[in-house]
Design a protein around this motif. Structure first.
Motif, PDB file in Angstrom:
ATOM      1  N   LEU A 378       0.844  -1.185   0.000  1.00 17.27           N
ATOM      2  CA  LEU A 378       0.000   0.000   0.000  1.00 17.27           C
ATOM      3  C   LEU A 378       0.885   1.242   0.000  1.00 17.27           C
ATOM      4  N   ARG A 379       0.491   2.238  -0.771  1.00 20.67           N
ATOM      5  CA  ARG A 379       1.346   3.416  -0.874  1.00 20.67           C
ATOM      6  C   ARG A 379       1.130   4.352   0.309  1.00 20.67           C
ATOM      7  N   GLN A 380       2.228   4.979   0.754  1.00 18.96           N
ATOM      8  CA  GLN A 380       2.101   5.983   1.799  1.00 18.96           C
ATOM      9  C   GLN A 380       1.540   7.250   1.176  1.00 18.96           C
ATOM     10  N   LEU A 381       0.527   7.797   1.811  1.00 16.47           N
ATOM     11  CA  LEU A 381      -0.174   8.950   1.274  1.00 16.47           C
ATOM     12  C   LEU A 381       0.341  10.229   1.916  1.00 16.47           C
ATOM     13  N   GLY A 382       0.283  11.298   1.155  1.00 17.05           N
ATOM     14  CA  GLY A 382       0.727  12.591   1.656  1.00 17.05           C
ATOM     15  C   GLY A 382      -0.345  13.280   2.470  1.00 17.05           C
TER      16      GLY A 382
END
Length: 722
Positions: A378-382
């Motif tokens: 899962l991508r880390q979100l800003g």
């Protein structure tokens, strides 16, 4: 996993979690906001107590990774822009009250004509149709109507909602909606090429939190009643939470083949430290529950044994109890505060938290990935977007078309997951509840049970007519309907031959044992993937597959306690009562469904399988995000406040005519309060502002209670809705 897809998010605080889940999985999520911004931006708590539309922790928690586009749905030009965006989208989430989308010319039929491939998800309080579809609602009234609230709280006071002051009903509905959208996406990409309309009801979702106790009446069983930190089952007062030296602990002091060995370990510890004699230690905990039912053991003696537990736990700290749980294999976890959750060694060791520096220099620590994927992390979100931050960018793009996997499209009568084959080693509730959803939508599931040890859930109520039968448990039937089942003794080579045949057959393998169990049988992911690299395998347990608490044995009551869900539910002058029973067993299946469907979509595109490390606690913490953020940013720990709300006042459960009969009432705004005051013949109070109502809440609760207690609850409900 979802990088090919565009999601339009027209939700507010009632649905923004759904788009957040898909954003974590890689989808492009465009949040459509009115010129004033989403109403979520106005909800506390606030970072630094700045109520300026850009510092709401409710908004921050569930809108990272999204693009913000401002459109005024009262303006024709902006509606045309929305139609253009709809034509190019793959999924649309909206949480408007039923009828609103039709009022602006974007009802389901109109949207279907604009984009036949679109998956249109409506997240509603009571569903888009039916007698309550248009009812005024709040988190409190939805939980009351779902049945779970009647089971939560102290017996001598009003029932309580799960979550304390942190709303839960729409969070559960939104997480369910995310999984439903991915099931529909899979069907579109593999079968029909067409979209779907999905109607997700928060009332339906919260009913899962009754732990199938809503089946007691139709089964002719004794209904459960509430006690703080436990439940009344007939005459038996089951206590699941106990005071200790520095707080409270969740303890599964239960019996039978599934729980008895853990209880025997606990009693051995009591005996070693001089808190019980040999006869108490050796009561026969495997059949102790039956002994209570058939009278061989008086309930008075059971109550005496519980005093032994109380005396012992009063001498131990939460840390000592957790350490003993790991060393002695006990079903114990501490009841943690938000501060203790944020400082958790287990979560830190798994790199769970995501530190995000905002443009203004604020560093916020957010809950991280809800699952760990071996091939598509899962991508880390800003940081969350400012109001309208991406309006010019998105509206200036060229026309987009949905990414459709089947052309030309055709109408299919098949269930969405027809042809998906799942080998299910799940047990108890959380895992089987997830695979039950997959079975409902057409997956073929073969569930393997131990030939030596009965599934704990087979021993749990409700049973038809209260007659205990491992083949008749209402909750077991509920969690496993639609599956095929067989029992195997995995210590026998012949059984493992059957397992390997089933692995060859399966697309997905699901298991919920403690880490190392599958490896001990020689069927862990590395061994399976070596033979069948395209397999998808998900392992679900309380704390995940790694970290110092990975081997912690237990159930959803313990995960809910150690994840911080117990502490803020209750009354300020009393101990925590916690949400009813195994709360995270009800929340986590939705996230596991989304995980499996995301992995299936990745496999559809690439042919690649992967491994999913799913922690029940880590997924559940997203339902507490605003409270966790408030501790990390403002240093504030959320405390118990009964049924009161951070925004609305008055709000509570109030007594009505009859024994233990209650009505849930929320005044969401000034007009609702004025109307209630008029109904009570208290018009002089009707002009109180919301801040004044918060200040005088105790007084108003007394006035409301004195009025409602004289009235029939059903009639009053209809009257106030009118």
């Amino acid at each position: 996993m979802l990088s090919d897809y565009r999601v339009l998010d027209l939700t507010d605080e009632r649905g923004h979690l759904a788009g957040f889940i898909l954003a974590q999985m890689g989808a492009e999520v465009i949040a459509i906001e009115p010129p004033s911004g989403s109403t979520a931006r106005q909800l506390g708590p606030f970072a630094g107590n700045l109520d300026d539309g850009e510092h709401s922790l409710q908004h921050w928690a569930y809108n990272r990774g999204k693009k913000s586009v401002v459109l005024d749905l009262d303006a024709r030009a902006d509606l045309d822009e929305l139609r253009r965006l709809i034509r190019g989208a793959d999924i649309l989430f909206e949480s408007f009250d039923p009828g609103f989308m039709e009022s602006v010319g974007l009802g389901p039929e109109e949207i279907g004509k604009l984009n036949p491939q679109l998956i249109h998800v409506s997240i509603t309080a009571f569903g888009s149709d039916g007698p309550k579809a248009g009812w005024a609602h709040s988190d409190l009234t939805i939980q009351a109507s779902a049945g779970n609230m009647a089971l939560t709280g102290d017996a001598d006071r009003s029932p309580l909602r799960a979550g304390g002051t942190l709303p839960q009903a729409f969070a559960n509905a939104a997480s369910e909606a995310a999984g439903a959208a991915l099931i529909a996406l899979f069907e579109r990409q593999t079968t029909s090429g067409l979209g779907q309309r999905i109607d997700a009801s928060a009332q339906h979702s919260m009913n899962q939190s009754t732990q199938s106790m809503s089946l007691a009446t139709p089964l002719g069983a004794s209904p459960a009643t509430r006690i703080a930190g436990g439940a009344m089952l007939g005459d038996l007062r089951v206590q699941l939470m106990w005071p200790c030296l520095d707080g409270y602990a969740s303890v599964s002091f239960l019996f039978g083949s599934a729980f008895g060995p853990f209880t025997q370990n606990l009693m051995e510890w009591f005996y070693e430290e001089g808190f019980c004699d040999e006869s108490t230690r050796d009561k026969g905990w495997l059949e102790y529950g039956l002994m209570l039912l058939d009278g061989r053991e008086p309930i008075e003696e059971y109550e005496r044994v519980k005093t032994v537990l109380a005396d012992f736990f009063a001498t131990k700290t939460k840390a000592e109890l957790l350490e003993a749980a790991m060393k002695r294999r006990l079903l114990i976890t501490p009841v943690t505060t938000t501060e203790e959750v944020v400082k958790s060694e287990q979560l830190g060791s798994r790199d769970y938290w995501e530190r995000v520096e905002h443009a203004d220099g604020t560093v916020a620590v957010y809950p991280g990935p809800f699952a760990k994927f071996s091939e598509t992390p899962l991508r880390q979100l800003g940081e969350p977007p400012k109001i309208g931050q991406h309006t010019r960018e998105v509206l200036g793009e060229a026309e987009r078309a949905p990414t459709v996997g089947v052309k030309p499209p055709f109408a299919s009568r098949d269930l969405p997951l027809k042809g998906v084959k799942i080998l299910d080693f799940m047990w108890a509730m959380a895992g089987p509840a997830a695979s039950r959803v997959l079975a409902d939508y057409g997956a073929e599931i073969v569930r393997v049970e131990s030939g030596n040890k009965v599934d704990a859930i087979r021993t749990l109520q409700p049973f038809p007519n209260d007659e205990v039968d491992a083949n008749q448990s209402g909750i077991f039937s509920n969690m496993n309907a639609g599956k095929k089942g067989l029992s195997l003794d995995l210590s026998k080579p012949e059984a493992m031959d059957v397992i390997w045949d089933l692995i060859d057959w399966a697309d997905v393998v699901l298991e919920s044992f403690s880490p190392k169990a599958m490896a001990a049988w020689g069927i862990d992911y590395p061994k399976i993937a070596k033979k069948k690299p395209e397999i998808i395998m998900a392992s679900s347990c309380l704390m995940g597959q790694t970290g110092p608490l990975a081997m912690l044995a237990g159930f959803g009551t313990m995960a809910a306690a150690i994840s911080g869900f117990f502490y803020p539910v209750g009354w300020p002058d009393r101990a925590p009562s916690g949400p009813f029973s195994a709360y995270t067993d009800y929340t986590s299946p939705r996230w596991l469904v989304a995980s499996v469907m995301g992995a299936l979509e990745h496999k559809r595109r690439t042919g690649q399988g992967q491994y999913i490390d799913f922690s029940q606690a880590e997924s559940a913490l997203h339902l507490m995000s605003p409270a966790l953020l408030e501790y990390s940013l403002n240093g504030k720990t959320w405390e118990r406040a009964g049924n009161r709300d951070l925004v609305f006042a008055p709000q509570g459960g109030y007594p009505t005519q009859g024994d233990d009969q209650w009505i849930a009432i929320t005044c969401r705004d000034d007009p609702q309060w004025a109307a209630l005051a008029q109904e009570m013949n208290q018009s002089d109070l009707g002009k109180l502002s919301v801040s004044e109502r918060h200040q005088r809440h105790d007084e108003l609760d007394t006035i409301i209670s004195q009025w409602t207690i004289e009235l029939d609850g059903e009639k009053l409900m209809e009257r106030l809705q009118d």
